[in-house]
Design a protein around this motif. Structure first.
Motif, short mmCIF file in Angstrom:
data_model
loop_
_atom_site.label_atom_id
_atom_site.label_comp_id
_atom_site.label_asym_id
_atom_site.label_seq_id
_atom_site.Cartn_x
_atom_site.Cartn_y
_atom_site.Cartn_z
N SER A 57 0.80 -1.25 0.04
CA SER A 57 -0.13 0.02 0.14
C SER A 57 0.82 1.29 -0.02
N SER A 58 0.56 2.22 -0.67
CA SER A 58 1.32 3.61 -1.08
C SER A 58 1.06 4.28 0.42
N THR A 59 0.03 4.09 1.23
CA THR A 59 -0.10 4.78 2.29
C THR A 59 0.42 4.44 3.70
N GLU A 60 1.54 3.41 3.67
CA GLU A 60 2.39 3.07 4.50
C GLU A 60 3.48 2.31 4.10
N HIS A 61 4.64 2.21 4.89
CA HIS A 61 5.74 1.39 4.72
C HIS A 61 5.76 -0.04 4.80
N PHE A 62 4.80 -0.56 3.93
CA PHE A 62 4.24 -1.77 4.12
C PHE A 62 5.35 -2.81 4.22
N VAL A 63 6.03 -2.84 3.03
CA VAL A 63 7.02 -3.92 2.89
C VAL A 63 7.95 -4.05 4.20
N TYR A 88 7.28 2.01 -2.90
CA TYR A 88 8.44 2.42 -2.19
C TYR A 88 8.28 3.18 -0.94
N TRP A 89 9.50 3.37 -0.34
CA TRP A 89 9.54 4.08 0.93
C TRP A 89 8.86 5.29 0.93
N ASP A 90 9.06 6.20 -0.08
CA ASP A 90 8.53 7.45 -0.17
C ASP A 90 7.36 7.40 -0.91
N SER A 91 6.12 7.60 -0.41
CA SER A 91 4.73 7.54 -0.83
C SER A 91 4.53 8.33 -2.11
N GLU A 92 5.35 9.23 -2.38
CA GLU A 92 5.36 10.24 -3.79
C GLU A 92 6.19 9.57 -4.92
N ARG A 105 14.08 8.75 2.46
CA ARG A 105 14.83 7.36 2.65
C ARG A 105 14.56 6.70 3.76
N PRO A 106 14.72 5.43 4.07
CA PRO A 106 14.45 4.69 5.38
C PRO A 106 15.66 5.39 6.16
N PRO A 107 15.33 5.49 7.46
CA PRO A 107 16.29 5.66 8.49
C PRO A 107 17.48 4.58 8.76
N PRO A 108 18.69 4.79 9.26
CA PRO A 108 19.74 3.56 9.44
C PRO A 108 19.20 2.66 10.23
N GLU A 109 18.11 2.73 11.46
CA GLU A 109 17.68 1.77 12.28
C GLU A 109 16.74 0.71 11.11
N VAL A 110 16.39 1.36 10.17
CA VAL A 110 15.47 0.54 9.14
C VAL A 110 16.37 -0.25 8.42
N TYR A 111 17.23 0.50 7.48
CA TYR A 111 17.98 -0.37 6.58
C TYR A 111 19.08 -1.06 6.94
N GLU A 112 19.78 -0.79 8.32
CA GLU A 112 20.90 -1.80 8.62
C GLU A 112 20.50 -3.06 9.02
N PRO A 113 19.46 -3.62 9.70
CA PRO A 113 18.98 -4.77 9.74
C PRO A 113 18.85 -5.62 8.44
N LEU A 114 18.38 -4.96 7.67
CA LEU A 114 18.04 -5.32 6.19
C LEU A 114 19.30 -5.87 5.41
N VAL A 115 20.24 -5.01 5.50
CA VAL A 115 21.19 -5.03 4.59
C VAL A 115 21.81 -6.22 5.38
N ALA A 142 20.55 0.28 -2.98
CA ALA A 142 18.96 0.03 -3.46
C ALA A 142 18.28 -0.02 -1.92
N ILE A 143 19.03 -0.71 -0.89
CA ILE A 143 17.91 -0.70 0.07
C ILE A 143 17.92 0.55 0.92
N GLN A 144 19.18 1.39 0.94
CA GLN A 144 19.19 2.49 1.55
C GLN A 144 18.29 3.69 0.71
N ASP A 145 18.28 3.37 -0.65
CA ASP A 145 17.43 4.41 -1.11
C ASP A 145 15.96 4.24 -1.01
N GLY A 146 15.65 3.01 -0.45
CA GLY A 146 14.04 2.76 -0.37
C GLY A 146 13.47 1.92 -1.20
#
Length: 474
Positions: A57-63, A88-92, A105-115, A142-146
């Motif tokens: 959904s574009s209304t939330e950071h679903f994935v 995408y992370w940015d709903s626009e 962009r996703p903050p570090p606390e989000v993308y670091e565990p994903l990496v 790619a993860i850091q970009d959202g």
């Protein structure tokens, strides 16, 4: 020691540690177990109802939210994953190339565990295959970009019972595609050690759609998914072109249903797809025209491929050219030949454009002025139109037929009169529907013995498969 001899509290603790399916199997081993474990089963049922379907959904950071907060807890319940292009992370932003310096962009606390999780999963493929260091190029950026694509790739590894995967491909410029993962998964299945740890073990249904209103998803994507042993149904929206690779495994695909809507394949690509299927039962193909691919829609070549690879099993067939009333550029020597379907042994329903079956009138003897018994066509005199009886090239097993086209007035009148009577060529054919296009809309004719419950114009199987595209088509 039998489980029933343990205290109830300990038995409940054991049941709660099991996955949903194992706990259910344990509960039904006896009436006492069922009574004791009912609260556990009811909790699993509630969680299943709440989490059986994941939809972006574009209304939330679903994935990202689902992966970080819910996957490990609720991934066992997910059966349907639907990934649209508003993810995408940015709903626009709805395409990777739209990302700019001002994009969120996703903050570090989000993308670091994903990496970190991505590198762990890469090891699974690196040990099974050689040369996979470049499996996910630019993964970290790619993860850091959202970009959601690497996150979706991580997500499917935590959905062991996923049955349905619906996906809109990413726009050109995405540094990573889920198809990169699928390619690696298919090749890794060759390793008996790693295969049990790979995703898509229970995947049966796949729907892939193109993100734009022009061009197409590559035909190779279909071959990829059909190489997954469990896949039985594949639906493509705006798919086509050529494919230069072969993803066939040690055995043929066990797919039963293929539906391609608004698509346009090179005949050789479609032939390659069909030859890799063991026993196809339902096939639908609707031309998407030049906006999808510059390859010509050649239905007679499609029928030839189906005859070569699926004549022993095909039950339902739909071939539609919705962009024009005529067939198109099926004009080489093979395309001019009248294509017979007599070799299909199990075909029950068939829908196509009239021009796909109509023979080249130059091949018919214009001097014939009486009905030619058993030849499938006749002329009343040298001035009248030659009418071809399509039943002469259709299989004996056929039960329902739908022909669409621009029919001239003479063709329409003579063909409807001809089809009023039964034919020895098709003893089981009761439902015949003709649809004539015109300036005031289509005109329909149905045979006198037609089954009123038979919807040959839009059969139930196609309706159910088309529903998979909802929310993904442009």
């Amino acid at each position: 020691m039998e489980l029933s001899t343990l205290p109830n509290e300990l038995q409940l603790s054991i049941c709660e540690l099991l996955d949903p399916i194992s706990s259910f199997h344990l509960a039904i081993t006896s009436k006492a177990h069922w009574n004791l474990f009912t609260p556990v089963i009811q909790n699993h049922a509630r969680l299943f109802a709440e989490n059986k379907s994941f939809k972006t959904s574009s209304t939330e950071h679903f994935v990202w939210d689902k992966y970080l907060s819910h996957t490990k807890c609720y991934g066992l319940y997910v059966r349907d994953l639907s990934v649209r292009n508003d993810r995408y992370w940015d709903s626009e932003v709805w395409a990777h190339f739209q990302l700019g310096s001002q994009s969120s962009r996703p903050p570090p606390e989000v993308y670091e565990p994903l990496v970190a999780a991505a590198h762990d999963i890469k090891l699974l493929y690196k040990q099974a295959l050689e040369g996979t260091d470049s499996l996910w190029p630019n993964l970290e950026s790619a993860i850091q970009d959202g970009s959601p694509e690497p996150v979706v790739a991580l997500l499917v590894h935590h959905l062991p019972y996923l049955k349905s995967f619906r996906y809109t491909d990413g726009a050109s410029g995405d540094p990573f595609s889920i198809f990169d993962l699928v390619d690696a998964v298919v090749r890794a299945y060759a390793s008996p050690v790693r295969a049990p740890h790979l995703p898509f073990q229970h995947l049966t249904t796949v729907m892939i759609a193109h993100w734009d209103t022009e061009f197409a998803v590559s035909a190779e994507v279909c071959l990829m998914f059909l190489a997954i042993p469990s896949v039985r149904t594949f639906v493509g929206w705006q798919m086509g072109g050529e494919c230069d690779r072969d993803f066939a495994g040690s055995s043929k695909s066990r797919a039963k249903e293929l539906l391609f809507e608004n698509s346009q394949f090179h005949p050789a690509s479609l032939d390659r797809i069909l030859m890799n299927i063991e026993a196809l039962e339902r096939f639908g193909y609707e031309s998407g025209g030049a906006i999808v691919s510059y390859d010509d829609f050649m239905p007679k070549k499609v029928i030839k491929s189906l005859s070569d690879h699926a004549a022993h099993s095909l039950e339902n067939l739909i071939l539609n050219n919705s962009w024009e009333d005529d067939v198109g550029d099926d004009d080489d020597e093979d395309g001019k030949e009248r294509m017979s379907l007599r070799g299909f042994k199990t075909l029950k329903t068939f829908q196509c454009n009239w021009s796909m079956l109509e023979p080249d009138l130059d091949d018919l003897d214009s001097d014939v002025d009486e009905e030619l018994s058993g030849r499938g066509f006749y002329t009343e005199d040298t001035e009248s139109v030659t009418v071809f009886d399509p039943r002469s090239i259709l299989p004996e097993s056929l039960e329902a037929l739908h022909l669409k086209g621009p029919f001239t007035d003479e063709e329409w009148l003579t063909l409807t009169q001809l089809l009023e009577e039964s034919s020895d060529f098709t003893p089981n054919l009761k439902t015949i529907r003709l649809s004539k296009s015109g300036p005031n809309g289509p005109t329909h004719w149905t045979s006198p013995e037609a089954d009123e419950e038979s919807d040959v114009a839009y059969p139930a199987w196609r309706k159910s498969l088309s529903a998979l595209i909802q929310g993904h088509r442009n």
